[in-house]
Design a protein around this motif. Structure first.
Motif, short mmCIF file in Angstrom:
data_model
loop_
_atom_site.label_atom_id
_atom_site.label_comp_id
_atom_site.label_asym_id
_atom_site.label_seq_id
_atom_site.Cartn_x
_atom_site.Cartn_y
_atom_site.Cartn_z
N MET A 64 0.83 -1.21 0.00
CA MET A 64 0.00 0.00 0.00
C MET A 64 0.86 1.26 0.00
O MET A 64 0.48 2.28 -0.58
CB MET A 64 -0.95 -0.02 1.20
N GLU A 65 2.04 1.20 0.65
CA GLU A 65 2.95 2.35 0.59
C GLU A 65 3.45 2.56 -0.84
O GLU A 65 3.60 3.70 -1.30
CB GLU A 65 4.14 2.13 1.54
N PHE A 66 3.72 1.46 -1.54
CA PHE A 66 4.10 1.56 -2.96
C PHE A 66 2.98 2.24 -3.75
O PHE A 66 3.23 3.12 -4.59
CB PHE A 66 4.37 0.16 -3.53
N CYS A 67 1.74 1.85 -3.48
CA CYS A 67 0.59 2.46 -4.18
C CYS A 67 0.51 3.96 -3.88
O CYS A 67 0.18 4.76 -4.77
CB CYS A 67 -0.70 1.76 -3.76
N LYS A 68 0.82 4.35 -2.64
CA LYS A 68 0.81 5.77 -2.30
C LYS A 68 1.90 6.52 -3.05
O LYS A 68 1.67 7.63 -3.57
CB LYS A 68 1.01 5.95 -0.79
N ARG A 69 3.09 5.93 -3.11
CA ARG A 69 4.21 6.61 -3.79
C ARG A 69 3.90 6.88 -5.26
O ARG A 69 4.38 7.85 -5.83
CB ARG A 69 5.49 5.76 -3.70
N HIS A 70 3.12 6.01 -5.86
CA HIS A 70 2.87 6.12 -7.31
C HIS A 70 1.45 6.56 -7.64
O HIS A 70 1.03 6.47 -8.80
CB HIS A 70 3.20 4.79 -7.99
N ASP A 71 0.71 7.05 -6.64
CA ASP A 71 -0.64 7.58 -6.86
C ASP A 71 -1.53 6.59 -7.62
O ASP A 71 -2.22 6.94 -8.57
CB ASP A 71 -0.59 8.92 -7.63
N VAL A 72 -1.48 5.33 -7.20
CA VAL A 72 -2.28 4.29 -7.85
C VAL A 72 -3.77 4.61 -7.73
O VAL A 72 -4.26 4.99 -6.66
CB VAL A 72 -1.97 2.91 -7.22
N THR A 73 -4.48 4.47 -8.84
CA THR A 73 -5.92 4.72 -8.86
C THR A 73 -6.73 3.44 -9.02
O THR A 73 -7.92 3.41 -8.72
CB THR A 73 -6.31 5.67 -10.01
N ILE A 74 -6.09 2.34 -9.50
CA ILE A 74 -6.80 1.09 -9.75
C ILE A 74 -6.05 -0.07 -9.12
O ILE A 74 -4.85 -0.26 -9.37
CB ILE A 74 -6.95 0.82 -11.27
N VAL A 75 -6.75 -0.85 -8.31
CA VAL A 75 -6.21 -2.09 -7.74
C VAL A 75 -7.03 -3.25 -8.29
O VAL A 75 -8.26 -3.26 -8.18
CB VAL A 75 -6.26 -2.08 -6.20
N ASP A 76 -6.33 -4.20 -8.88
CA ASP A 76 -6.98 -5.32 -9.57
C ASP A 76 -6.41 -6.61 -8.99
O ASP A 76 -5.20 -6.77 -8.90
CB ASP A 76 -6.62 -5.22 -11.07
N GLY A 77 -7.27 -7.53 -8.55
CA GLY A 77 -6.69 -8.74 -7.97
C GLY A 77 -7.73 -9.74 -7.51
O GLY A 77 -8.94 -9.55 -7.69
N PHE A 78 -7.25 -10.81 -6.90
CA PHE A 78 -8.12 -11.84 -6.37
C PHE A 78 -8.89 -11.32 -5.16
O PHE A 78 -8.44 -10.39 -4.49
CB PHE A 78 -7.29 -13.06 -5.96
N PRO A 79 -10.04 -11.92 -4.87
CA PRO A 79 -10.83 -11.47 -3.72
C PRO A 79 -10.06 -11.49 -2.40
O PRO A 79 -10.34 -10.70 -1.51
CB PRO A 79 -11.99 -12.47 -3.68
N TYR A 80 -9.07 -12.38 -2.30
CA TYR A 80 -8.34 -12.50 -1.04
C TYR A 80 -7.49 -11.26 -0.77
O TYR A 80 -7.33 -10.84 0.38
CB TYR A 80 -7.49 -13.77 -1.04
#
Length: 468
Positions: free
Chosen positions: A198-214
């Motif tokens: 999640m820190e990586f996502c913050k550093r890169h201003d991620v707008t979309i998270v795609d993945g398995f339900p888990y």
């Protein structure tokens, strides 16, 4: 996209960004090494990163198809995949070092009906089978994705899936064919604690998270970690439950349940769940067919069943691919009807809801007989997960020494868990023979590198038995 947005960031890594123009140059630099040899299938065995994506694009531009494999897979499995696909060239990390941009440009030899990639999935024979996907299906899927999700320049997609699974196709191509940015974490971040991801996502201003339900369920437990920039969450590859998004539903984030086997190019159905009421079993509808695809509920004679009746989910249209390499038994699931229409029998059972959306029930082939009666382990699993003491649970069937089935429930318990209460709850919802004989408490449900439940990492409860 290179022509429209040459200076926009195509791929972001920690400490490095690559523009669309630079990515295009890297594609040609890799392509220069094998363009004249015109390989039909090219293996890609690389760590995730800019060079890996450039290599895949180079193979497509050459008119060939790529066959991806993670470097950490067993050597025998990689060898089997490359051999059965007829791969003559394997691109590795070392192959893409010291890239020198060629003076000229290379002609794009890809065609709409050319093969884009071969993904290997588990086969009934015990050997993986190669699914053949064409370029036009990938393009159609990216157009369908943009039409529903409204992504484009300014969006940043987290690249989380392994390359041998079709969520990876969604992450990479819906991003780069729609002008957005792909953010690729290192293996250490990917495999580390959720906080680091999640820190990586913050550093890169991620707008979309795609993945398995888990993954989504884990984020739901720690919603404060999710960056405020995230505006879209996509779940795929398995069943998403209402309990997986309890803390995410009121944050103004669009959350989608997606459905579709690899044989139909990533997904065939979308359904938005953040503003929807779950079904009675705590799961969500799989929605309606995406652009360019048609989905019907058919009986064993391929006739459409009346609304509300259970049948097999069958998929038509742009996503249906060529089938498998060779001629495995599963090739029979690709059917050409009398009028020439081609469809894929998913092996999944479902029905049409009153509002026209579809509901997924269970696999056609996972029924087991217990005390002479048919049982769907997934039905039992859905009831188990509806109990408030159960954070997460799965139910699987095993054979005893006498060849008879019995059910085992693996449970991640919440604080105050009471097995007696859970058993009584199951008995109130299910007939007695459907209640699992054994319950195993686990701290977490182990996942494979693809994000599926890793049954080999769970203890198997042995049961004696005698033949009838």
């Amino acid at each position: 996209m290179v022509e429209k947005y040459p200076e926009n960031v195509a791929i972001a890594e920690d400490g490095r960004t690559v523009t669309y123009a630079r990515l295009d140059e890297m594609v040609d630099a890799i392509l220069a090494k094998f363009y004249d040899s015109k390989p039909t299938f090219v293996g890609i065995v690389m760590h995730h990163g800019v060079e890996q994506i450039a290599a895949m694009l180079a193979v497509l531009k050459s008119g060939g198809a790529y066959v991806p494999a993670e470097p950490f897979l067993p050597k025998d499995r990689i060898d089997y995949m490359m051999k059965t696909a007829g791969v003559k060239l394997v691109i590795t990390d070392e192959y893409c070092e010291d890239l020198t941009t060629p003076a000229g440009r290379f002609e794009d030899r890809s065609t709409p009906d050319g093969i884009a990639y071969i993904l290997y999935t588990s086969g009934t024979t015990g050997k993986p089978k190669g699914v053949i996907q064409e370029n036009h299906s990938v393009v159609n899927y990216c157009e369908a994705f943009e039409a529903e999700m409204h992504t484009g320049p300014g969006d940043v997609m987290l690249q989380y899936s392994v390359c041998s699974f079709d969520i990876f196709v969604e992450e990479v191509f819906t991003t780069l064919l729609n002008g957005a940015t792909l953010a690729i974490p290192t293996a250490e971040v990917h495999n580390g604690p959720l906080e680091e991801l999640m820190e990586f996502c913050k550093r890169h201003d991620v707008t979309i998270v795609d993945g398995f339900p888990y993954l989504i369920a884990d984020i739901n437990k720690r919603p404060e970690l999710l960056p405020k920039t995230v505006k879209l969450i996509i779940s795929g590859g398995d069943v998403i439950r209402a309990s997986y998004i309890t803390n995410l539903r009121d944050r103004g984030i669009r959350i989608y349940n997606t459905y579709g086997p690899s044989e139909t190019c990533v997904c065939s159905n979308y359904f938005r769940v953040d503003n929807a009421t779950p079904l009675q079993d705590g799961t969500f509808s799989i929605g309606k067919a995406i652009k360019g695809v048609e989905v019907k509920i058919l009986d064993k004679d391929f006739r459409e069943v009346p609304r509300g009746q259970v049948g097999e989910i069958c998929i038509f249209g742009e996503g249906v691919n060529r089938g498998y390499l060779g001629n495995p038994p599963e090739q029979a699931n690709f059917v050409t009807l009398a009028d020439g229409t081609r469809m894929y029998r998913s092996g999944d059972m479902g029905y049409v809801l009153p509002d026209g959306n579809l509901a997924f029930l269970h696999r056609r082939d996972e029924q087991v007989m217990i005390l002479g009666k048919r049982v769907e382990p997934e039905e039992v699993e859905n009831v188990l997960n509806a109990h408030p003491d159960v954070e997460r649970g799965i139910v699987r069937a095993f054979l005893d020494e006498g060849g008879l089935h019995y059910l085992v429930a693996y449970v991640v318990p919440r604080k105050g868990f009471s097995l007696h209460a859970v058993r009584e709850y199951l008995k109130s919802k299910l007939t007695d023979f459907m209640v699992p004989e054994f319950f195993v408490a686990v701290s977490e449900l182990p996942l494979t590198h693809r994000g599926k439940i890793d049954m080999t990492a769970l203890p198997k409860v042995l049961k004696e038995g005698s033949y009838k």
